[in-house]
Design a protein around this motif. Structure first.
Motif, mmCIF file in Angstrom:
data_model
loop_
_atom_site.group_PDB
_atom_site.id
_atom_site.type_symbol
_atom_site.label_atom_id
_atom_site.label_comp_id
_atom_site.label_asym_id
_atom_site.label_seq_id
_atom_site.Cartn_x
_atom_site.Cartn_y
_atom_site.Cartn_z
ATOM 1 N N THR A 12 -1.090 -40.048 10.162
ATOM 2 C CA THR A 12 -1.775 -39.082 10.594
ATOM 3 C C THR A 12 -2.205 -37.665 10.178
ATOM 4 O OG1 THR A 12 0.029 -37.810 11.670
ATOM 5 C CG2 THR A 12 -0.492 -39.685 12.679
ATOM 6 N N TYR A 13 -3.082 -37.036 10.275
ATOM 7 C CA TYR A 13 -3.593 -36.071 9.606
ATOM 8 C C TYR A 13 -2.177 -34.898 9.533
ATOM 9 C CZ TYR A 13 -4.007 -32.829 13.841
ATOM 10 O OH TYR A 13 -3.516 -32.261 14.889
ATOM 11 N N TYR A 14 -1.421 -35.015 10.425
ATOM 12 C CA TYR A 14 -0.428 -33.965 10.786
ATOM 13 C C TYR A 14 0.810 -34.324 9.808
ATOM 14 C CZ TYR A 14 0.895 -36.731 14.957
ATOM 15 O OH TYR A 14 0.991 -37.575 15.718
ATOM 16 N N GLU A 15 0.710 -35.550 9.075
ATOM 17 C CA GLU A 15 1.932 -36.054 8.230
ATOM 18 C C GLU A 15 1.413 -35.838 6.827
ATOM 19 O OE1 GLU A 15 3.432 -39.607 11.293
ATOM 20 O OE2 GLU A 15 1.821 -40.033 9.927
ATOM 21 N N CYS A 16 0.232 -35.217 6.811
ATOM 22 C CA CYS A 16 -0.207 -35.065 5.435
ATOM 23 C C CYS A 16 -0.325 -33.533 5.115
ATOM 24 C CB CYS A 16 -1.506 -35.596 5.134
ATOM 25 S SG CYS A 16 -1.589 -37.601 5.405
ATOM 26 N N ASP A 17 -0.215 -33.323 3.897
ATOM 27 C CA ASP A 17 -0.555 -31.793 3.478
ATOM 28 C C ASP A 17 -1.748 -31.711 2.954
ATOM 29 O OD1 ASP A 17 -0.587 -32.809 0.841
ATOM 30 O OD2 ASP A 17 1.369 -32.138 0.365
ATOM 31 N N GLU A 18 -2.117 -30.363 2.292
ATOM 32 C CA GLU A 18 -3.693 -30.240 2.139
ATOM 33 C C GLU A 18 -4.312 -31.068 1.155
ATOM 34 O OE1 GLU A 18 -3.446 -25.914 1.191
ATOM 35 O OE2 GLU A 18 -5.511 -26.169 0.488
ATOM 36 N N THR A 19 -3.460 -31.830 0.284
ATOM 37 C CA THR A 19 -3.900 -32.770 -0.687
ATOM 38 C C THR A 19 -4.240 -34.205 0.115
ATOM 39 O OG1 THR A 19 -1.870 -33.882 -0.974
ATOM 40 C CG2 THR A 19 -2.210 -32.011 -2.134
ATOM 41 N N GLY A 20 -4.213 -34.018 1.371
ATOM 42 C CA GLY A 20 -4.463 -35.483 2.169
ATOM 43 C C GLY A 20 -3.841 -36.442 2.063
ATOM 44 N N VAL A 72 -4.573 -39.851 4.340
ATOM 45 C CA VAL A 72 -4.609 -39.600 5.822
ATOM 46 C C VAL A 72 -5.592 -41.005 6.312
ATOM 47 C CG1 VAL A 72 -6.569 -38.026 5.390
ATOM 48 C CG2 VAL A 72 -5.330 -37.898 7.653
ATOM 49 N N LEU B 33 -5.562 -35.480 16.884
ATOM 50 C CA LEU B 33 -5.732 -36.615 16.320
ATOM 51 C C LEU B 33 -6.972 -37.588 16.920
ATOM 52 C CD1 LEU B 33 -4.661 -38.866 14.022
ATOM 53 C CD2 LEU B 33 -3.043 -39.402 15.870
ATOM 54 N N TYR B 164 4.115 -23.739 3.162
ATOM 55 C CA TYR B 164 3.142 -24.660 2.571
ATOM 56 C C TYR B 164 2.919 -26.054 3.515
ATOM 57 C CZ TYR B 164 0.754 -27.610 -0.616
ATOM 58 O OH TYR B 164 -0.046 -28.708 -1.247
ATOM 59 N N ILE B 167 0.339 -26.283 6.503
ATOM 60 C CA ILE B 167 -1.006 -26.651 6.208
ATOM 61 C C ILE B 167 -1.200 -28.175 6.129
ATOM 62 C CG2 ILE B 167 -2.870 -26.291 4.673
ATOM 63 C CD1 ILE B 167 -1.574 -23.854 3.871
ATOM 64 N N ASP B 168 -1.968 -28.567 7.023
ATOM 65 C CA ASP B 168 -2.122 -30.007 7.139
ATOM 66 C C ASP B 168 -3.618 -30.464 6.338
ATOM 67 O OD1 ASP B 168 -4.563 -29.768 8.649
ATOM 68 O OD2 ASP B 168 -3.234 -30.014 10.653
ATOM 69 N N SER B 169 -3.878 -31.716 6.453
ATOM 70 C CA SER B 169 -4.845 -32.139 5.799
ATOM 71 C C SER B 169 -6.360 -31.688 5.969
ATOM 72 C CB SER B 169 -4.741 -34.054 5.782
ATOM 73 O OG SER B 169 -5.271 -34.196 6.877
ATOM 74 N N ARG B 171 -6.563 -28.478 5.897
ATOM 75 C CA ARG B 171 -6.551 -27.518 5.030
ATOM 76 C C ARG B 171 -6.211 -26.265 5.760
ATOM 77 N NH1 ARG B 171 -9.211 -28.783 -0.600
ATOM 78 N NH2 ARG B 171 -9.024 -31.248 -0.360
ATOM 79 N N ASN B 174 -2.055 -25.926 11.005
ATOM 80 C CA ASN B 174 -2.193 -26.583 11.848
ATOM 81 C C ASN B 174 -1.940 -25.646 13.271
ATOM 82 O OD1 ASN B 174 -1.390 -28.660 14.084
ATOM 83 N ND2 ASN B 174 -1.019 -30.223 12.628
#
Lengths: 249, 249
Positions: A12-20, A72, B33, B164, B167-169, B171, B174
């Motif tokens: 999911t998107y919330y399991e990823c950081d800014e790098t995706g 993601v 999501l 850090y 911040i999620d994917s 950007r 969240n």
């Protein structure tokens, strides 16, 4: 035949950081999800552990990450199996892979069985060992430990209060959070420009709700790459220690 | 015919707190999501938004939780649809349900489309409106807002540094994290003994990495139950405000 457990998971998107890509903490949490599910399937899970007044506790992790990482929305395969065990220790392998078999991450973890009432290590109950469908091992494989650092020159620290939502449904501080506490002090600029290639983390004392941990880091630029050393303490008490190898993005 | 988007999600142990139910923050993250996935499917998602230099931003949420709640390992259904929109606002409904149709949570959210370069609200591009397959609305439904609190008597506060990994994917921080910051100061004893039945949250200013937010709470025991009021500030700047209705477990 060693039992192996496989499950699929969509990131999911919330399991990823800014790098995706999934954060290291989330990746570890996913792997524990796989072993929780395997333990439940083979009858050595939470319910069975609770019947013995015990629970599985992680001692240390050693892991390697591939050149490519999951993204993601990607559906990944989580795999795990018990590699070896003796009366007190279980060594478990974990993998995160793409559907086509690219290994994103390989982690080995060593676990003990703890009495939750006495807060001490106890022998793994025979009925749980039976669930492994595997003969015991005389010499357990050794996991690579974090580097022994005695001089913390140029080290810097940040404090993290253990929050209510750091405790998950296993009723303990999710051990994956240690990775967040360890990495966060490195800062966004460093974390966006580098990725983890290898890590070794050893746990010593459990941290509890309401405590404040001090996360100390030291960045070591060697000829072969960047290595960071990490220490999690509550007061003077050492709770965890890690070494992480990084690669520039 | 209003397009409705449905997806299944298995709740992981790390999405639940000690009570074995998803945290409010995770529940909100799951709903987003579903809408992210719907937006992508109907061509109004991140890629399309980015082409207009914009992104969807939440203005406020109003939600209700059922008597029964989803549990760890349960497979739930996430549903969402656009209920109404005009040139600037979209009102979206969300549901978390059991496989047999029990409604665990119903949330309505109001969103705007923001220029990411100018950091201001812009009209929703027509091509994105076309994706809704729905006629525009003259009078948008109004969401229940947080209570207007002027006297914060007996209020208490805690500080949270934006980390850090907050911040999620997408950007940004969240927006689900605001719920964690709001609830955490209430403490484990309160959070274990009560559950959320209703909430209204309004966002005002985005918080950013490295800032420290002050989360202020006030507990109000009314004749009909316990209500808490919440304020998230950075310095004197108000970032979000919420009212939560609780029930004893």
């Amino acid at each position: 035949m060693v039992a192996e457990f496989t499950m699929h998971h969509r990131i999911t998107y919330y399991e990823c950081d800014e790098t995706g890509h999934p954060t290291l903490a989330t990746a570890i949490a996913m792997l524990i999800l796989a072993s929780d599910n395997e333990n439940t399937a083979t009858g050595v899970g939470q319910a069975a552990s609770a019947a013995y007044g015990g629970g599985w506790v992680i001692v240390n992790y050693a892991g390697k990450l591939g050149e490519q990482q999951a993204k993601v929305d990607e559906e990944v395969v989580l795999r795990t199996r018990v590699r070896a065990y003796n009366r007190f220790f279980v060594v478990r392998d974990f993998w995160i892979e793409s559907l086509s078999g690219t290994v994103y991450m390989q982690v080995t973890g060593m676990f003990v069985f703890m009495s939750l009432t006495k807060r001490k290590l106890i022998a793994i109950p025979q009925s749980m060992i039976d669930g492994f469908s595997l003969a015991p091992t005389k010499r357990l494989p050794r996991l690579e430990k974090p580097a022994e650092v005695t001089e913390w020159q140029g080290a810097f620290s940040r404090e993290y209060r253990v929050r209510y939502f750091d405790i998950d449904s296993n009723r303990h501080v999710n051990n994956a959070h240690y990775f967040d506490w360890m990495e966060d002090p490195l800062g966004a600029d460093f974390l966006k420009a580098h990725r983890v290639r290898k890590f070794r983390l050893a746990f010593d004392h459990e941290v509890r709700y309401g405590q404040t941990v001090t996360s100390t880091c030291m960045v070591d630029e060697t000829t072969t790459g960047i290595v960071t050393h990490h220490l999690i303490r509550v007061g003077e008490h050492e709770c965890a220690r890690a070494t992480i190898d990084w690669q520039e993005n």
